[in-house]
Design an enzyme around this catalytic site. Structure first.
Site, PDB file in Angstrom:
ATOM      1  N   GLY A  66       0.828  -1.260  -0.089  1.00  0.00           N
ATOM      2  CA  GLY A  66      -0.121   0.019  -0.023  1.00  0.00           C
ATOM      3  C   GLY A  66       0.812   1.182  -0.049  1.00  0.00           C
ATOM      4  N   GLN A 119       3.117  10.004   1.300  1.00  0.00           N
ATOM      5  CA  GLN A 119       4.416   9.450   1.369  1.00  0.00           C
ATOM      6  C   GLN A 119       5.353   9.663   0.099  1.00  0.00           C
ATOM      7  OE1 GLN A 119       2.481   5.402   2.173  1.00  0.00           O
ATOM      8  NE2 GLN A 119       4.391   4.951   3.100  1.00  0.00           N
ATOM      9  N   CYS A 171       6.094  -0.450   7.044  1.00  0.00           N
ATOM     10  CA  CYS A 171       5.574   0.887   6.170  1.00  0.00           C
ATOM     11  C   CYS A 171       6.762   1.429   5.336  1.00  0.00           C
ATOM     12  CB  CYS A 171       5.300   2.186   7.354  1.00  0.00           C
ATOM     13  SG  CYS A 171       4.894   3.594   6.415  1.00  0.00           S
ATOM     14  N   LEU A 172       6.594   1.734   4.108  1.00  0.00           N
ATOM     15  CA  LEU A 172       7.685   1.985   3.241  1.00  0.00           C
ATOM     16  C   LEU A 172       8.404   3.366   3.521  1.00  0.00           C
ATOM     17  CD1 LEU A 172       5.706   1.282  -0.172  1.00  0.00           C
ATOM     18  CD2 LEU A 172       7.616   0.031   0.993  1.00  0.00           C
ATOM     19  N   HIS A 188      -4.137   1.766   7.822  1.00  0.00           N
ATOM     20  CA  HIS A 188      -2.690   2.280   8.114  1.00  0.00           C
ATOM     21  C   HIS A 188      -2.715   3.597   7.027  1.00  0.00           C
ATOM     22  CE1 HIS A 188       1.707   1.565   8.037  1.00  0.00           C
ATOM     23  NE2 HIS A 188       1.538   2.104   6.854  1.00  0.00           N
ATOM     24  N   GLU A 189      -3.215   3.176   5.850  1.00  0.00           N
ATOM     25  CA  GLU A 189      -3.006   4.068   4.653  1.00  0.00           C
ATOM     26  C   GLU A 189      -3.718   5.646   5.149  1.00  0.00           C
ATOM     27  OE1 GLU A 189      -0.599   3.754   2.781  1.00  0.00           O
ATOM     28  OE2 GLU A 189      -0.390   1.467   2.852  1.00  0.00           O
ATOM     29  N   HIS A 229      -1.956   7.925   7.098  1.00  0.00           N
ATOM     30  CA  HIS A 229      -0.902   8.507   6.250  1.00  0.00           C
ATOM     31  C   HIS A 229      -1.448   9.933   5.891  1.00  0.00           C
ATOM     32  CE1 HIS A 229       2.699   6.274   6.136  1.00  0.00           C
ATOM     33  NE2 HIS A 229       2.110   5.363   5.663  1.00  0.00           N
TER      34      HIS A 229
HETATM   35 ZN    ZN Z   1       2.996   3.155   5.755  1.00  0.00          ZN
END
Ligand code: ZN
Length: 175
Positions: free
Chosen positions: A45, A50, A91-92, A133-134, A137
């Site tokens: 995701g 991000q 998480c990226l 989670h997204e 962000h």
């Molecule tokens: Zn993330």
């Protein structure tokens, strides 16, 4: 086109995303680039936040073979149950850090897809975890915010090391 992913604790990750006004060619190009960036980074995701674009746009693919791309524009997420379940998240933007976060196990998603069509879906399992989670962000929240101070400090140190290590690596051309 691969987009640079912001790393924790970059303050730009705290920006609150604005709603998307119209799903035009510019948004569609961004969606394409976000998928390319997410797949390249081996993520499931990615929120526009991000990649330093502060609009309410999320891409996701929970399949093993990149066969189920999903787009969520201007998403609204409502918990449908009170009980929370722990899930090991990563998480990226927080590379190489994984920890358990508790979230409602079932949610309703109301959003617009990549073609500009509204949809509503009730989901559980990994999709419920990932969309929450997204969504965080888009609201400037990271999963490490739910962890202890000590774990947050460790996460910052870990990310700093990973980012430094990456900078040392030669730039590769991906055809
Ligand atoms: Zn993330």
């Amino acid at each position: 086109m691969l987009l640079p992913i912001l790393s924790y604790p970059d303050p730009r990750l705290r920006t609150i995303a604005e709603p998307v006004k119209v799903v035009d060619d510019e948004i569609k190009t961004l969606i394409k680039d976000m998928f390319e960036t997410m797949y390249d980074a081996k993520g499931i995701g990615l929120a526009a936040t991000q990649v330093d674009r502060h609009i309410q746009l999320i891409v996701m693919d929970l399949s093993d073979d990149r066969s189920a791309p999903r787009v969520f524009i201007n998403p609204k997420v409502t918990p449908l149950v009170e009980d929370k379940k722990p899930y090991e998240e990563g998480c990226l933007s927080v590379p190489d850090v994984y920890d358990k976060v508790e979230r409602p196990a079932k949610v309703r998603i109301e959003a617009i897809d990549g073609e500009g069509n509204e949809f509503t879906e009730e989901v559980d399992g990994l999709l419920a975890v990932c969309i929450q989670h997204e969504m965080d962000h888009l609201n400037g929240v990271l999963f490490v915010d739910y962890l202890s101070r000590l774990k947050q400090t460790r996460a910052r140190e870990k990310v700093r090391k990973v980012v430094k290590q990456r900078e040392k690596q030669p730039v590769t051309v991906k055809a």
